[in-house]
Scaffold this motif. Structure first.
Motif, PDB file in Angstrom:
ATOM      1  N   PRO A  28      36.013  72.679  32.851  1.00  0.00           N
ATOM      2  CA  PRO A  28      36.327  73.351  34.105  1.00  0.00           C
ATOM      3  C   PRO A  28      36.183  72.377  35.267  1.00  0.00           C
ATOM      4  N   TYR A  29      36.873  72.668  36.367  1.00  0.00           N
ATOM      5  CA  TYR A  29      36.960  71.716  37.466  1.00  0.00           C
ATOM      6  C   TYR A  29      35.610  71.502  38.133  1.00  0.00           C
ATOM      7  N   ASP A  30      35.209  70.244  38.195  1.00  0.00           N
ATOM      8  CA  ASP A  30      33.991  69.825  38.885  1.00  0.00           C
ATOM      9  C   ASP A  30      34.377  68.644  39.775  1.00  0.00           C
ATOM     10  N   PRO A  31      34.230  68.774  41.099  1.00  0.00           N
ATOM     11  CA  PRO A  31      34.699  67.714  41.994  1.00  0.00           C
ATOM     12  C   PRO A  31      33.995  66.368  41.793  1.00  0.00           C
ATOM     13  N   GLU A  32      32.720  66.384  41.404  1.00  0.00           N
ATOM     14  CA  GLU A  32      31.997  65.124  41.186  1.00  0.00           C
ATOM     15  C   GLU A  32      32.523  64.401  39.946  1.00  0.00           C
ATOM     16  N   LEU A  33      32.719  65.141  38.861  1.00  0.00           N
ATOM     17  CA  LEU A  33      33.275  64.530  37.647  1.00  0.00           C
ATOM     18  C   LEU A  33      34.712  64.065  37.873  1.00  0.00           C
TER      19      LEU A  33
END
Length: 123
Positions: free
Chosen positions: A48-53
């Motif tokens: 799922p979308y994670d801005p840091e990753l």
């Protein structure tokens, strides 16, 4: 339309839009000022979308871009040994199908453990 890559701030804003739900790719693209395909690519980057990753993935891919040197450790040893045997860079180029400019650039950059001043004077 804006840029084709997102900044760290835009990635955070995209994560907020995704968490709110009920937004189409076009709505998110309009809110961030980018193309719809940029949003699609960005959301496919990490699930799922994670801005840091996503930022780490983008930074990693950016570092991998560009031209890379063909100088390997074994080629370094080969060229250095032949230079110590008083071969000229031009002779090494002919024997091993390299570029003269590359050898001189590697010497100037210090990538080859051989002093440029120690080259044989062929003039």
């Amino acid at each position: 339309m804006g840029t084709s890559t997102l900044s760290r701030f835009q990635r955070g804003a995209l994560a907020q839009l995704v968490s709110e739900g009920h937004h189409t790719y076009q709505d998110m693209a309009d809110a961030l000022g980018v193309a719809k395909s940029t949003i699609s690519y960005e959301l496919d980057r990490v699930k799922p979308y994670d801005p840091e990753l996503a930022q780490q993935d983008a930074d990693h891919k950016r570092r991998a871009c560009g031209r890379h040197s063909i100088l390997t450790p074994s080629l370094t040893i080969l060229i250095t040994n032949h230079l110590r045997l008083t071969w000229s860079p031009e002779a090494i180029v002919t024997a091993f199908n390299l570029s003269t400019a590359s050898i001189y650039n590697w010497l100037k950059l210090g990538w080859l453990p051989f002093n440029l001043a120690d080259l044989p004077n062929r003039n």
